[in-house]
Structures are given as structure tokens and as C-alpha cells.
Design a protein around this motif. Structure first.
Motif, PDB file in Angstrom:
ATOM      1  N   ILE A  92      34.089   1.993  56.588  1.00  0.00           N
ATOM      2  CA  ILE A  92      34.915   1.064  55.813  1.00  0.00           C
ATOM      3  C   ILE A  92      35.704   1.798  54.730  1.00  0.00           C
ATOM      4  N   CYS A  93      35.026   2.758  54.075  1.00  0.00           N
ATOM      5  CA  CYS A  93      35.668   3.483  52.978  1.00  0.00           C
ATOM      6  C   CYS A  93      34.986   4.844  52.817  1.00  0.00           C
ATOM      7  N   PRO A  94      35.772   5.947  52.652  1.00  0.00           N
ATOM      8  CA  PRO A  94      35.169   7.270  52.443  1.00  0.00           C
ATOM      9  C   PRO A  94      34.110   7.217  51.345  1.00  0.00           C
ATOM     10  N   MET A  95      32.987   7.898  51.577  1.00  0.00           N
ATOM     11  CA  MET A  95      31.832   7.763  50.706  1.00  0.00           C
ATOM     12  C   MET A  95      31.511   9.081  50.012  1.00  0.00           C
ATOM     13  N   ALA A  96      31.589   9.090  48.673  1.00  0.00           N
ATOM     14  CA  ALA A  96      31.283  10.287  47.898  1.00  0.00           C
ATOM     15  C   ALA A  96      29.786  10.588  47.964  1.00  0.00           C
ATOM     16  N   VAL A  97      29.452  11.878  47.952  1.00  0.00           N
ATOM     17  CA  VAL A  97      28.053  12.311  47.990  1.00  0.00           C
ATOM     18  C   VAL A  97      27.771  13.122  46.731  1.00  0.00           C
ATOM     19  N   GLY A  98      26.800  12.698  45.940  1.00  0.00           N
ATOM     20  CA  GLY A  98      26.506  13.352  44.672  1.00  0.00           C
ATOM     21  C   GLY A  98      25.693  14.620  44.820  1.00  0.00           C
ATOM     22  N   GLU A  99      25.726  15.454  43.771  1.00  0.00           N
ATOM     23  CA  GLU A  99      24.976  16.704  43.754  1.00  0.00           C
ATOM     24  C   GLU A  99      23.477  16.451  43.867  1.00  0.00           C
ATOM     25  N   GLN A 100      22.990  15.395  43.204  1.00  0.00           N
ATOM     26  CA  GLN A 100      21.573  15.048  43.256  1.00  0.00           C
ATOM     27  C   GLN A 100      21.133  14.791  44.691  1.00  0.00           C
ATOM     28  N   THR A 101      21.979  14.103  45.458  1.00  0.00           N
ATOM     29  CA  THR A 101      21.659  13.799  46.854  1.00  0.00           C
ATOM     30  C   THR A 101      21.603  15.057  47.692  1.00  0.00           C
ATOM     31  N   LEU A 102      22.594  15.950  47.504  1.00  0.00           N
ATOM     32  CA  LEU A 102      22.675  17.169  48.302  1.00  0.00           C
ATOM     33  C   LEU A 102      21.563  18.166  47.978  1.00  0.00           C
ATOM     34  N   LYS A 103      21.281  18.328  46.692  1.00  0.00           N
ATOM     35  CA  LYS A 103      20.354  19.385  46.277  1.00  0.00           C
ATOM     36  C   LYS A 103      18.894  18.946  46.214  1.00  0.00           C
ATOM     37  N   LYS A 104      18.641  17.645  46.043  1.00  0.00           N
ATOM     38  CA  LYS A 104      17.255  17.218  45.874  1.00  0.00           C
ATOM     39  C   LYS A 104      16.828  16.112  46.837  1.00  0.00           C
ATOM     40  N   ASP A 105      17.604  15.013  46.925  1.00  0.00           N
ATOM     41  CA  ASP A 105      17.159  13.849  47.688  1.00  0.00           C
ATOM     42  C   ASP A 105      17.089  14.101  49.194  1.00  0.00           C
ATOM     43  N   LEU A 106      18.162  14.667  49.780  1.00  0.00           N
ATOM     44  CA  LEU A 106      18.147  14.938  51.219  1.00  0.00           C
ATOM     45  C   LEU A 106      17.054  15.946  51.596  1.00  0.00           C
ATOM     46  N   VAL A 285      23.435  14.763  58.917  1.00  0.00           N
ATOM     47  CA  VAL A 285      24.130  14.066  57.829  1.00  0.00           C
ATOM     48  C   VAL A 285      24.250  14.977  56.613  1.00  0.00           C
ATOM     49  N   TRP A 286      23.222  15.760  56.357  1.00  0.00           N
ATOM     50  CA  TRP A 286      23.238  16.723  55.251  1.00  0.00           C
ATOM     51  C   TRP A 286      24.385  17.728  55.437  1.00  0.00           C
ATOM     52  N   PHE A 287      24.506  18.252  56.663  1.00  0.00           N
ATOM     53  CA  PHE A 287      25.573  19.225  56.965  1.00  0.00           C
ATOM     54  C   PHE A 287      26.957  18.587  56.786  1.00  0.00           C
ATOM     55  N   MET A 288      27.132  17.368  57.306  1.00  0.00           N
ATOM     56  CA  MET A 288      28.426  16.701  57.180  1.00  0.00           C
ATOM     57  C   MET A 288      28.749  16.406  55.709  1.00  0.00           C
ATOM     58  N   SER A 289      27.711  16.089  54.937  1.00  0.00           N
ATOM     59  CA  SER A 289      27.923  15.754  53.531  1.00  0.00           C
ATOM     60  C   SER A 289      28.327  16.979  52.711  1.00  0.00           C
ATOM     61  N   LYS A 290      27.812  18.153  53.085  1.00  0.00           N
ATOM     62  CA  LYS A 290      28.059  19.363  52.310  1.00  0.00           C
ATOM     63  C   LYS A 290      29.477  19.891  52.468  1.00  0.00           C
ATOM     64  N   THR A 291      30.162  19.534  53.579  1.00  0.00           N
ATOM     65  CA  THR A 291      31.489  20.095  53.849  1.00  0.00           C
ATOM     66  C   THR A 291      32.492  19.779  52.759  1.00  0.00           C
ATOM     67  N   LYS A 292      32.679  18.507  52.464  1.00  0.00           N
ATOM     68  CA  LYS A 292      33.644  18.104  51.438  1.00  0.00           C
ATOM     69  C   LYS A 292      33.008  17.204  50.373  1.00  0.00           C
ATOM     70  N   LYS A 293      31.667  17.135  50.405  1.00  0.00           N
ATOM     71  CA  LYS A 293      30.921  16.255  49.503  1.00  0.00           C
ATOM     72  C   LYS A 293      31.399  14.803  49.619  1.00  0.00           C
ATOM     73  N   THR A 294      31.881  14.480  50.812  1.00  0.00           N
ATOM     74  CA  THR A 294      32.343  13.122  51.111  1.00  0.00           C
ATOM     75  C   THR A 294      32.130  12.849  52.591  1.00  0.00           C
ATOM     76  N   LEU A 295      31.642  11.641  52.912  1.00  0.00           N
ATOM     77  CA  LEU A 295      31.535  11.227  54.307  1.00  0.00           C
ATOM     78  C   LEU A 295      32.765  10.384  54.634  1.00  0.00           C
ATOM     79  N   VAL A 296      33.582  10.854  55.573  1.00  0.00           N
ATOM     80  CA  VAL A 296      34.819  10.159  55.921  1.00  0.00           C
ATOM     81  C   VAL A 296      34.584   9.255  57.128  1.00  0.00           C
ATOM     82  N   LYS A 297      35.620   8.499  57.515  1.00  0.00           N
ATOM     83  CA  LYS A 297      35.480   7.516  58.590  1.00  0.00           C
ATOM     84  C   LYS A 297      35.055   8.135  59.914  1.00  0.00           C
TER      85      LYS A 297
END
Length: 321
Positions: A92-106, A285-297
Motif C-alpha cells: 500500500i505504501c513504502p515502509m521505513a525500517v528503523g535502526e532498532q529493528t535492523l540491529k536488535k529486533d530482527l 525480510v532482514w536482507f530486503m530491509s537492509k538494502t535501502k532501510k525501506t520495504l517498497v511495493k
């Protein structure tokens, strides 16, 4: 099996979802009455409220001896949340991914899933059967407490000041009623979902594992799905993946931790395979999120397609393989 079975199943899901809403509203009002900061309420009571349906179903299933459904419910919900809830939001809309999610939560979500697999392997080596016992349950709850305290600490560090709460204070009688009614709805709803799901599974030749991964997982994940889609339509998708991953961590640490403490749960080979796939999906999903720190359509579409491929696999595994 009759149409009444399906009606009772739907009623069970409605009771679970509404019961969780009532319970969270009542508990939040009590916390405010005791002058607990809004931030802490949001990071604890409200956050755990979205996992109440999974908690009720898993504990009820564990007590009823449907252990495969208890574990499969959590694993299935986590896969659905990660691929469908987050995937649909990204569509629906590109989704930003935070540093906390990338470095700790995932990374923590991957660790939690691996913990389940390792726990099953260790118990098999020691006792000859794969079981998530009370000791493992206590360990999961201990990690959950650490995660919760760390989450509150990080949130406080990043928050300058609490927002002013202008909502009207709730009466004590209403608070108590909401908590009692919410708890009652959750208990009855959990019983209905487990009992009717077992009837449906038997009628269609579905294993407890399959029905836990599909019907029960979808039903208990409805709050996350609805919230994710509504937020995406309103454009409020910032850090949405973090919320999904956080919910998945809650599900394993709190839901399975409590269920295992209440009643040890057996883990099947199918559970181990699904846990392994959850780890793989999380890494993708972690790999896709790390590319541009955004999940696109396009990435959201890939996530949803992966889920349907997984759905086809587990159905084929039940009836064909």
C-alpha cells in the motif's frame, strides 16, 4: 461437523479480539489511575494486548492436550505477521525500517525461533522426545522480561517528554468491568476456537499442526492485519515492520513461555521445519530491509507471494506428502 461449528469458531475469534480490547482498555485505565507513565503503558499493556488472542489459544490448546496447535498457532501467526501483515502494508505504501529493528529486533526474533528448535533438539537428546518444558518456558519468560525492560529503556531515551493525556478518567467500576468482561471473553473465546478448530480439523482430515498454522493463526492475527492495513492507508507506516517483529518476539517469548510453564508442550518434526522456515523468511525480510532501510511495493509483493507458496506447501504436506 455442522454450520454451527463454523459459527462458534467465528464467535470465538470475535470474543478473543473484543476481549483483548476490553482488557487492554481496562488495564490501561488502572495504570493511568496509578500514575504509570503513558510510555510504559504503551510499551507493556497495549503491546502485550495484541498477543492476548495467541496467548489464550496456546494455553487453552496446551491444557487440552492439543500441543501441536499451541506451537503451530504461534509459528503460523509469526509467519503471517512477517510476510502478509508487513507485506500488505508495504504494498500500500513504502515502509521505513528503523535502526532498532535492523540491529536488535530482527536478530532477536531469529534467535527466539532458533531457541525453540534447539530446545526441541536438546530435550530429544536427553529424554528421547521433543518437548518445550517448564524450564524452557521460564527461560523464555526471563528473556521476555529483559526484552521488555530494554524496550522501555530505549523508548524513554528516544522520547523527550510524555504527550499530554487529555482523555477523561475512567470510573473504577468501569475499569473493573472492562477487565472482568475482557478476561471472560478471552477465556471463552480461547475455548471455543480450540474446541471448534479440533472438530474442523477432524472433519477435513487436517492435522492440529495445519489448522494451527492456517485458520487459528489467521484468526489470532486479525488485529495486527487490520491495524497494519488501516495504518498503511493513512500513510502511517513508519517503523511498521518494527511493530510486527516486536509482536512476533512477544508471541514466542510471552505466549509460548506462559504456555510451556502451564503445561509442557511436545514439538513435532513439522514444527521444527516450520520454525526453520520462519528463520529463513526472517532472514529474507532482514536482507530486503537492509538494502535501502525501506520495504517498497515490489518487496511487499514478494513477501505475500512467499506466504502463498508456503501455504501451498503446508497444505500439500498434510494431504499429499
Amino acid at each position: 461437523m455442522t454450520i454451527l461449528t463454523w459459527i462458534l469458531l467465528i464467535i470465538g475469534f470475535v470474543l478473543l479480539i473484543k476481549g483483548a480490547d476490553f482488557f487492554v482498555d481496562g488495564a490501561s485505565a488502572v495504570a493511568k489511575k496509578l500514575h504509570v507513565p503513558q510510555l510504559v503503558i504503551g510499551m507493556t499493556i497495549v503491546a502485550m494486548g495484541t498477543s492476548l488472542p495467541e496467548t489464550a489459544v496456546s494455553i487453552t490448546a496446551s491444557l487440552a492436550g492439543a500441543n501441536q496447535m499451541a506451537v503451530s498457532n504461534v509459528v503460523g501467526s509469526n509467519i503471517f505477521n512477517l510476510l502478509v501483515v508487513a507485506g500488505c502494508a508495504a504494498l500500500i505504501c513504502p515502509m521505513a525500517v528503523g535502526e532498532q529493528t535492523l540491529k536488535k529486533d530482527l536478530p532477536l526474533s531469529v534467535f527466539c525461533a532458533l531457541f525453540l528448535a534447539v530446545a526441541g533438539g536438546v530435550s530429544y537428546f536427553v529424554t528421547g522426545e521433543m518437548v518445550l518444558g517448564r524450564i524452557c518456558g521460564v527461560l523464555l519468560l526471563a528473556i521476555f522480561v529483559w526484552f521488555l525492560l530494554d524496550m522501555i529503556k530505549v523508548a524513554k531515551k528516544n522520547k523527550v517528554e510524555d504527550e499530554e493525556d487529555n482523555t477523561k478518567e475512567m470510573s473504577v467500576i468501569k475499569m473493573i468491568l472492562l477487565i472482568l468482561v475482557g478476561g471472560t471473553f478471552i477465556t471463552i473465546g480461547g475455548d471455543l476456537v480450540v474446541d471448534e478448530s479440533k472438530i474442523i480439523a477432524s472433519a477435513f482430515g487436517m492435522s492440529d499442526t495445519l489448522i494451527g498454522l492456517t485458520i487459528v493463526a489467521l484468526g489470532t492475527s486479525l488485529p495486527e492485519l487490520v491495524t497494519g492495513i488501516v495504518a498503511a492507508k493513512k500513510g502511517a507506516v513508519d517503523l511498521a515492520l518494527g511493530n510486527v517483529v516486536g509482536s512476533n518476539i512477544f508471541n514466542i517469548l510471552m505466549v509460548l513461555g506462559l504456555a510451556a510453564v502451564v503445561s509442557p508442550m511436545s514439538i513435532t518434526v513439522e514444527n521444527i521445519i516450520d520454525i526453520g522456515l520462519l528463520v529463513v523468511f526472517s532472514l529474507i525480510v532482514w536482507f530486503m530491509s537492509k538494502t535501502k532501510k525501506t520495504l517498497v511495493k515490489s518487496e511487499g509483493l514478494i513477501m505475500v507471494l512467499i506466504y502463498f507458496a508456503y501455504l501451498a506447501y503446508i497444505i500439500a504436506r498434510n494431504y499429499v506428502l
